[in-house]
Design a protein around this motif. Structure first.
Motif, PDB file in Angstrom:
ATOM      1  N   GLU A  92       0.754  -1.261  -0.142  1.00  0.00           N
ATOM      2  CA  GLU A  92       0.011  -0.039   0.029  1.00  0.00           C
ATOM      3  C   GLU A  92       0.921   1.269   0.003  1.00  0.00           C
ATOM      4  O   GLU A  92       0.257   2.266   0.106  1.00  0.00           O
ATOM      5  N   VAL A  93       2.335   1.258   0.098  1.00  0.00           N
ATOM      6  CA  VAL A  93       3.151   2.438   0.042  1.00  0.00           C
ATOM      7  C   VAL A  93       2.696   3.115  -1.234  1.00  0.00           C
ATOM      8  O   VAL A  93       3.045   2.545  -2.144  1.00  0.00           O
ATOM      9  N   PRO A 111       4.273   1.156   6.530  1.00  0.00           N
ATOM     10  CA  PRO A 111       3.566   0.558   7.764  1.00  0.00           C
ATOM     11  C   PRO A 111       4.741   0.943   9.045  1.00  0.00           C
ATOM     12  O   PRO A 111       5.676   1.120   8.871  1.00  0.00           O
ATOM     13  N   SER A 163       3.834   7.877   1.461  1.00  0.00           N
ATOM     14  CA  SER A 163       2.608   7.498   2.310  1.00  0.00           C
ATOM     15  C   SER A 163       2.320   6.148   2.600  1.00  0.00           C
ATOM     16  O   SER A 163       2.622   5.077   1.673  1.00  0.00           O
ATOM     17  N   ASN A 164       1.661   5.782   3.678  1.00  0.00           N
ATOM     18  CA  ASN A 164       1.009   4.254   3.784  1.00  0.00           C
ATOM     19  C   ASN A 164       2.289   3.576   4.195  1.00  0.00           C
ATOM     20  O   ASN A 164       2.239   2.199   3.991  1.00  0.00           O
TER      21      ASN A 164
END
Length: 267
Positions: free
Chosen positions: A130-131, A153, A150-151
């Protein structure tokens, strides 16, 4: 008859007694005795109940399934063995963190010798699906620009390179990802994106004084500030050049009374 059975390692004495009225073949009647020994069996192998597990933050102590000695399999430590756990040849009680544990079984009592097996606590992979590290295009405003991933973890550190720009132009920015501890890996190690700054359009220019009375001296107009994309700039190094005109022609004469037109263009 006594002393003719034994289970554990040790020395035993076998004794045979005659019943009354009986004699041995040589005519003697005394008790017949002979010593005998059960020797320790030599360990030749060890089998673990499991040889690997993935790190989950919990301890996982390796368990012995069986020990082989002299071709026979034993499954309980009461048979005669002790267990030592090692990491990098140093005795350990760390059964939680990722790495390889050497399991050393040493014979005691009924068993002798030693054997080893290995237990691995594998790293846990952190998924990075999801990055987002996306291209960025902006208009010049004199401030430094960067791209932020963003995203990302938790438990992962993002490190940026070639990811700051102020002047007009473009470059390839890079972000790398590393887990915060040795118990994890990441499914993605790096991403790239384009950082681009486009020219701002000049919409207004202000002079430091718009008129002067002739006095025989040179009075070259100077720029006070320039407005581009609703932002004001006062330093020529920002990116503009100046042309001076008299009657539509470029001039360097700033002494004779006449109107001078200033035009500025962003470099």
């Amino acid at each position: 008859v006594t002393g003719n059975t034994g289970t554990t390692v040790g020395d035993y004495t076998f004794t045979a007694k005659l019943k009354d009225g009986y004699a041995w073949s040589d005519g003697s009647t005394a008790d017949y005795t002979v010593g005998w020994t059960i020797n320790a069996a030599t360990i030749t192998g060890v089998t673990l109940a499991s040889t690997s597990v993935t790190y989950d933050g919990q301890p996982h102590q390796p368990q012995i399934a069986s020990v082989t000695a002299n071709g026979k399999t034993f499954s309980t430590p009461d048979t005669g063995w002790t267990v030592t756990y090692l990491r990098n040849s140093v005795e350990t009680s760390d059964f939680k963190n990722a790495g390889t544990i050497t399991v050393r079984v040493t014979g005691t009592g009924n068993l002798t010798g030693l054997s080893t097996d290995y237990f691995t606590i594998g790293t846990q992979e952190i998924r990075m699906d999801e990055v987002v590290f996306a291209d960025l295009t902006v208009t010049y405003d004199g401030t430094e620009k960067t791209i932020k991933a963003s995203n990302v973890p938790s438990g992962v550190t993002a490190t940026y390179s070639s990811n700051t720009r102020t002047a007009v132009g473009e470059q390839q920015a890079r972000v790398t990802f590393e887990p915060n501890d040795k118990n994890h890996t990441v499914s993605l190690s790096q991403k790239f994106a384009t950082l681009k700054i486009e020219q701002a359009t000049i919409t207004e220019v202000a002079l430091n004084g718009t008129s002067a009375t002739y006095d025989g001296q040179s009075h070259k107009p100077t720029i006070g500030w320039v407005t581009a994309n609703n932002k004001t700039f006062s330093n020529v190094n920002t990116g503009w050049d100046v042309t001076y005109l008299r009657n539509g022609a470029a001039t360097g004469d700033f002494t004779i009374g006449a109107n001078a037109k200033v035009s500025a263009g962003l470099c």
